[in-house]
Design an enzyme around this catalytic site. Sequence first.
Site, PDB file in Angstrom:
ATOM      1  N   GLU A 140     -33.021  -6.917 -92.402  1.00  0.00           N
ATOM      2  CA  GLU A 140     -33.381  -7.315 -91.105  1.00  0.00           C
ATOM      3  C   GLU A 140     -32.553  -6.044 -90.344  1.00  0.00           C
ATOM      4  O   GLU A 140     -33.245  -5.556 -89.265  1.00  0.00           O
ATOM      5  CB  GLU A 140     -32.915  -8.592 -90.562  1.00  0.00           C
ATOM      6  CG  GLU A 140     -33.502  -9.837 -91.050  1.00  0.00           C
ATOM      7  CD  GLU A 140     -32.691 -10.269 -92.337  1.00  0.00           C
ATOM      8  OE1 GLU A 140     -32.306  -9.483 -92.821  1.00  0.00           O
ATOM      9  OE2 GLU A 140     -33.380 -11.370 -92.643  1.00  0.00           O
ATOM     10  N   LEU A 141     -31.723  -5.461 -90.546  1.00  0.00           N
ATOM     11  CA  LEU A 141     -30.953  -4.652 -89.882  1.00  0.00           C
ATOM     12  C   LEU A 141     -31.723  -3.408 -89.623  1.00  0.00           C
ATOM     13  O   LEU A 141     -31.927  -2.760 -88.558  1.00  0.00           O
ATOM     14  CB  LEU A 141     -29.715  -4.252 -90.454  1.00  0.00           C
ATOM     15  CG  LEU A 141     -28.872  -3.104 -89.771  1.00  0.00           C
ATOM     16  CD1 LEU A 141     -28.304  -3.635 -88.465  1.00  0.00           C
ATOM     17  CD2 LEU A 141     -27.787  -2.547 -90.506  1.00  0.00           C
ATOM     18  N   ASP A 169     -31.074  17.792-112.979  1.00  0.00           N
ATOM     19  CA  ASP A 169     -30.310  17.731-111.618  1.00  0.00           C
ATOM     20  C   ASP A 169     -29.009  16.887-111.771  1.00  0.00           C
ATOM     21  O   ASP A 169     -29.001  15.468-112.338  1.00  0.00           O
ATOM     22  CB  ASP A 169     -31.185  17.034-110.476  1.00  0.00           C
ATOM     23  CG  ASP A 169     -32.329  17.699-109.957  1.00  0.00           C
ATOM     24  OD1 ASP A 169     -32.261  18.832-110.114  1.00  0.00           O
ATOM     25  OD2 ASP A 169     -33.317  16.977-109.785  1.00  0.00           O
ATOM     26  N   HIS A 183     -33.044  20.057 -94.215  1.00  0.00           N
ATOM     27  CA  HIS A 183     -32.899  18.656 -93.524  1.00  0.00           C
ATOM     28  C   HIS A 183     -33.513  19.055 -92.085  1.00  0.00           C
ATOM     29  O   HIS A 183     -33.621  18.308 -91.043  1.00  0.00           O
ATOM     30  CB  HIS A 183     -31.402  18.438 -93.136  1.00  0.00           C
ATOM     31  CG  HIS A 183     -30.947  17.601 -94.434  1.00  0.00           C
ATOM     32  ND1 HIS A 183     -30.129  18.120 -95.519  1.00  0.00           N
ATOM     33  CD2 HIS A 183     -31.302  16.425 -94.740  1.00  0.00           C
ATOM     34  CE1 HIS A 183     -30.031  17.161 -96.087  1.00  0.00           C
ATOM     35  NE2 HIS A 183     -30.825  16.109 -95.800  1.00  0.00           N
ATOM     36  N   CYS A 235     -32.472  22.077-101.183  1.00  0.00           N
ATOM     37  CA  CYS A 235     -32.808  20.621-101.775  1.00  0.00           C
ATOM     38  C   CYS A 235     -34.485  20.242-102.115  1.00  0.00           C
ATOM     39  O   CYS A 235     -35.109  21.340-101.407  1.00  0.00           O
ATOM     40  CB  CYS A 235     -32.017  19.493-101.037  1.00  0.00           C
ATOM     41  SG  CYS A 235     -31.729  18.131-102.062  1.00  0.00           S
TER      42      CYS A 235
HETATM   43  N1  GLN Z   1     -35.432  17.243-107.724  1.00  0.00           N
HETATM   44  C1  GLN Z   1     -34.947  16.470-106.835  1.00  0.00           C
HETATM   45  C2  GLN Z   1     -35.917  16.741-105.698  1.00  0.00           C
HETATM   46  O1  GLN Z   1     -36.250  17.762-105.364  1.00  0.00           O
HETATM   47  C3  GLN Z   1     -33.437  16.523-106.289  1.00  0.00           C
HETATM   48  C4  GLN Z   1     -32.874  15.769-105.249  1.00  0.00           C
HETATM   49  C5  GLN Z   1     -31.659  15.955-104.845  1.00  0.00           C
HETATM   50  O2  GLN Z   1     -30.925  16.941-105.115  1.00  0.00           O
HETATM   51  N2  GLN Z   1     -30.948  14.796-104.518  1.00  0.00           N
HETATM   52  O3  GLN Z   1     -35.959  16.087-104.913  1.00  0.00           O
HETATM   53 ZN    ZN Z   2     -30.279  18.319-103.738  1.00  0.00          ZN
END
Ligand code: GLN
Ligand code: ZN
Length: 764
Positions: A17-18, A602, A697, A729
């Site tokens: 719910e949060l 990873d 990000h 990432c």
């Molecule tokens: N291979 C993953 C991705 O590209 C690596 C994600 C991660 O580092 N948390 O989403």
């Molecule tokens: Zn990453």
Amino acid sequence: MVLATNLGFPRIGGQRELKKHLEAFWSGQINDSRMLEEMEKIRRGNWLLQLQAGIDQIPSGDFSPYDHVLDTAVMAGAIPPRFATPSGTVDLTTYFAMARGGPEVPALEMTKWFDTNYHYLVPELQEDQIFALCTIKPVREFLEARELGILTRPVLLGPVSFLLLSKAANSTFHPLDLLERLLPVYGQVLMKLRDAGAQWIQMDEPCLATEQSAAAHQAFQRAYQTLSLAAPGLKLMLTSYFGPLADNLDCAVNLPVAGLHLDMTRAAHELPELISKIGPAKVLSLGLIDGRNIWRADLAAKVEPLTLAVRALGTQRVMVGPSCSLKHVPVDLYMEPRAADEPFTWMAFAHQKLHEIVALKNAVDSPKAATAVFATASAALAARNMAGGVVNPAVRQRAAAVTPAMMERHSRFSVRKVAQQENLNLPLWPTTTIGSFPQTQEVRRARMAWRAGTMPLEDYHAFHQKQIQDAVEIQEAIGLDVLVHGESERTDMVEFFGEQLAGFLTTANGWVQSYGSRCVKPPVIFGDVQRPAAMTVDISAYAQSLTTRPMKGMLTGPVTIMQWSFVRDDLPRREVCRQIALAIRDEVMDLEKAGIRIIQVDEPALREGLPLAADQRKEYLNWATECFRLAVCGVADSTQIHTHMCYCDFNDIMPAIAALDADVISIEAARSGMALLAAFREFRYPNDVGPGVYDIHSPEIPTVDAMAALLQMAARVVPADQLWVNPDCGLKTRQWDQVIPALTRMVKAAVMLRQKNNADSQLV
Ligand code: GLN
Ligand code: ZN
């Protein structure tokens, strides 16, 4: 009578719910009063549930709309200048801006709460910080429970841990320097709580379970001397958790508080010493039920230390509870459709753990009456030991037969590098991405339709093949050198493998809070791990068939798979990890056989697994890096192994990073302006590195120049022939209309620098 206590209950609600109401509020679908009403419902539900379970000391103030460390900062008026409001008050807008950022104002930094997967917001303190009681949330929530007829034990994050977890706005002072200024605020809160009728206060000082300086010990003394006088009559229960008190034991036991809580799942060996040193009056609270894992407790075994404590101190001076707040486990096992079947019958979620706590309390009062409950617990445990799949002799034999040679590549890096260059024929500064591409509405819709049974499996496969075709086409058009298939088939990089490996199960509703409204659903490792069938080979081989450029095979590493799961407690973690490593090794070998020339494994959670106790870290890093090598080292010299890590401090683990012996490691670096690379330079990291040049990000599309500048910075630190070019990432949270231009510019930047490098070398 021994009292049953709880240190905290999950805040997310039985149905998340949060999350639902927070996100509805943020998107403007519901107004603030409706959102707050819904939160009150969660609190009320939690209190009543704990009351019905028979908990004597129920916590209040353990709830938070976002994060309890943020709540503490706001309570004390620690509002960084960039969030300051003319009135000096903190409304919901400011609160959520501190948590999530606002227009032009970056949020507080977020970091992991000790060795859990919960993330807290790091308070920022100024050298001239003024603290003032800014909200009285603890009092409000205490009174709220009181209205229901429940006398709760308010929870506060203690002043010393609060400061130790904060960050100083500049290096000219240490947060602990601000203690004297902070204490009056705590004094005021305690007074208000006492006046409202509170009898016990839970002061969380989890920093007592980590190594502390003499200055911190002094701070603890100073703080609790002051607070014990601030509200006479009020009893403070000082709680430590997540580890032994170790060198903090003498400090903790001598503080002028009414009670002390010990994490008995991680510090049971300290019980005798604590009993002998605790003195004539303090209450000892035993955290016997594991707040960090989902297994039923062996109640009969837990009664022993409890009896020991009762014999030494008397029932009046002993409490029993969970090791830590229960917010680190899912809410209720009975939300699982398969709760009545094994292996679920071996588990206890937060709600079930309350009953375990009460059962232990009752066992002291009337041992006879407890027999039945204990018998049920023992029967479940016996069933678990006997059940098929828990112990798999073939897996055990294979794990025992691992040889050092299996954890070494055939040749050293310099030799492999030549073989790989022959195999791959890559340009200087090869460009690639980390694996995932945007998880679009379309992808989510297809997955939902398939899960609901409205999309047949063949169509679902065809859907992902189309996603891969598109991804390959886009990457070729952009000119990337090493391609990925895009991971559209994966919801989560751990769950995807957990669903396919034997020894794992995934839950329907086993959510735990990661941060704010975000929850994760860790798989459960209940038995020996084995790979029944190839997991990624079809998809990777298909993707490779669409292009002549190298296609990376994408796997999650053994340490990360384990770290982001609930792990069985009947086998050492290193053994569990080794089993996962062998399963991944099989996958790696099959990918190689299928013609995949680059395999990325990873390990973003490698750093997180680091034990809190310094003297255990080396051992952990040894077996963790061994497991990684066991997973990847079977391949030929000419097969290139990549790994990826992100958002962690590499400085103190460089030897372990090097010990992985991956041919290429990609790391986050754009976000921190290449600062992370310093560790690689200082260490003279021998293998290839891809420092991220694109902060994934941010919705911002970086310019060619910006990325070229980052690359040049990197080239000054890492020799040119060791450098790769990639984002920080995976790109799954971005949109295609951001990703395509960003990657196009990234490739341009790399090409530009290659040309410049060529021109320069011709000059020489
Ligand atoms: N291979 C993953 C991705 O590209 C690596 C994600 C991660 O580092 N948390 O989403
Ligand atoms: Zn990453």
